[in-house]
Design an enzyme around this catalytic site. Structure first.
Site, mmCIF file in Angstrom:
data_model
loop_
_atom_site.group_PDB
_atom_site.id
_atom_site.type_symbol
_atom_site.label_atom_id
_atom_site.label_comp_id
_atom_site.label_asym_id
_atom_site.label_seq_id
_atom_site.Cartn_x
_atom_site.Cartn_y
_atom_site.Cartn_z
ATOM 1 N N ALA A 264 57.223 -7.616 -0.665
ATOM 2 C CA ALA A 264 57.853 -8.894 -0.304
ATOM 3 C C ALA A 264 58.244 -8.823 1.162
ATOM 4 C CB ALA A 264 59.075 -9.171 -1.169
ATOM 5 N N LYS B 107 65.046 -5.562 3.780
ATOM 6 C CA LYS B 107 64.438 -6.870 3.490
ATOM 7 C C LYS B 107 65.343 -7.757 2.623
ATOM 8 C CE LYS B 107 59.569 -5.638 3.987
ATOM 9 N NZ LYS B 107 58.270 -5.496 3.305
ATOM 10 N N SER C 258 51.473 -3.097 3.189
ATOM 11 C CA SER C 258 51.644 -1.683 3.527
ATOM 12 C C SER C 258 52.474 -0.934 2.482
ATOM 13 C CB SER C 258 52.287 -1.555 4.913
ATOM 14 O OG SER C 258 53.512 -2.259 4.963
ATOM 15 N N GLU D 212 48.629 -13.719 -4.890
ATOM 16 C CA GLU D 212 49.814 -12.946 -5.305
ATOM 17 C C GLU D 212 50.624 -13.720 -6.341
ATOM 18 O OE1 GLU D 212 50.629 -10.238 -1.329
ATOM 19 O OE2 GLU D 212 51.542 -12.212 -1.417
ATOM 20 N N ASP E 158 54.024 -5.607 -6.340
ATOM 21 C CA ASP E 158 53.707 -6.220 -5.040
ATOM 22 C C ASP E 158 54.898 -6.079 -4.104
ATOM 23 O OD1 ASP E 158 52.336 -7.578 -3.074
ATOM 24 O OD2 ASP E 158 51.950 -9.364 -4.291
ATOM 25 N N GLY F 162 53.825 -13.518 1.566
ATOM 26 C CA GLY F 162 52.727 -14.163 2.267
ATOM 27 C C GLY F 162 52.619 -13.775 3.724
#
Ligand code: 5RP
Length: 224
Positions: free
Chosen positions: A81, A119, A29, A101, A79, A93
């Site tokens: 995380a 995060k 997202s 990835e 990307d 993942g």
């Protein structure tokens, strides 16, 4: 979970892209905001998508895609995380795309993680489990090996059926109560287990992280 923060991080990453770059397109997202912002810029770029879902989204947005065999390397991979530490070890993942990835991140001269400050953790693997992608034949022995290391392991399923990855494999989600003490050692050990194709620990790949806050500000973390 903050969409404004994800949006800020995604849009900041899109500003790093220069015409002609060969990119890695992550999954999730937060990456969705990156792809939308990149498409809005309308510059000539192409990238390797890390999942079938991202490949479909690129097609919808008019972003050109490449296969790994069509490029020698990538200039920049972006990307998300699931968790990260301040020295940029990651758990990835959550969306099940960890193998591609990791391949794409390893192809990139620069790997930028986009996330939100919530995060950031002291230790990986406690609040968010480490995903492990396994060929179906090896799922039971790999589960036992992880349990012997102290992990609490669940097979990932949806509506009672094993989730199948884009590569035709299954996923084990392995949580370590109290967190993983030495993620680099665990990543290496887990990836040596026969039948494991990738762990969701990415300990030596990310160069920087852009953390987007709800108020639209973005903080940068760098290795070293
Ligand atoms: C997918 C991933 C994603 O990058 C991770 O799950 C973060 O997703 P989101 O940006 O939706 O929070 O690793 O396999």
């Amino acid at each position: 979970m903050s969409d404004a923060g994800k949006r800020a991080a995604g849009r900041a990453a899109a500003e790093l892209v220069e015409p002609g770059m060969r990119l890695g397109f992550g999954t999730g997202s937060t990456v969705e905001h990156f792809l939308v912002a990149l498409a809005e810029r309308g510059i000539d770029v192409a990238g390797v998508p890390t999942s079938e879902a991202t490949a479909r989204r690129c097609a919808e947005l008019g972003l050109a895609t490449l296969r790994p065999d069509e490029v020698d390397g990538l200039d920049l991979a972006v990307d998300g995380a699931d968790e990260l530490t301040r020295d940029l070890a990651l758990t990835k993942g959550g969306g099940g795309a960890l193998l591609r990835e990791k391949v794409v991140a390893a192809m990139a001269a620069r790997f930028v993680v986009i996330a939100t400050p919530g995060k950031v953790v002291e230790r990986l693997g406690d609040t968010f489990p480490m995903p492990v992608e396994v060929v179906p034949f090896a799922a039971a022995p790999v589960r036992r090996a992880l349990e012997a290391e102290g992990f609490l392991v669940d097979g990932r399923n949806h509506g009672g059926r094993d989730v199948e990855t884009d590569n035709g494999n299954v996923l084990l989600d392995a949580r370590m109560p109290g967190g993983i003490e030495d993620p680099a050692a665990v990543e290496a050990r887990v990836e040596m287990l026969p039948g494991v194709v990738a762990s969701g620990l990415f300990t030596d790949l990310a160069h920087e992280a852009l953390l987007g806050d709800d108020d639209g500000t973005v903080t940068e973390l760098r290795v070293g």
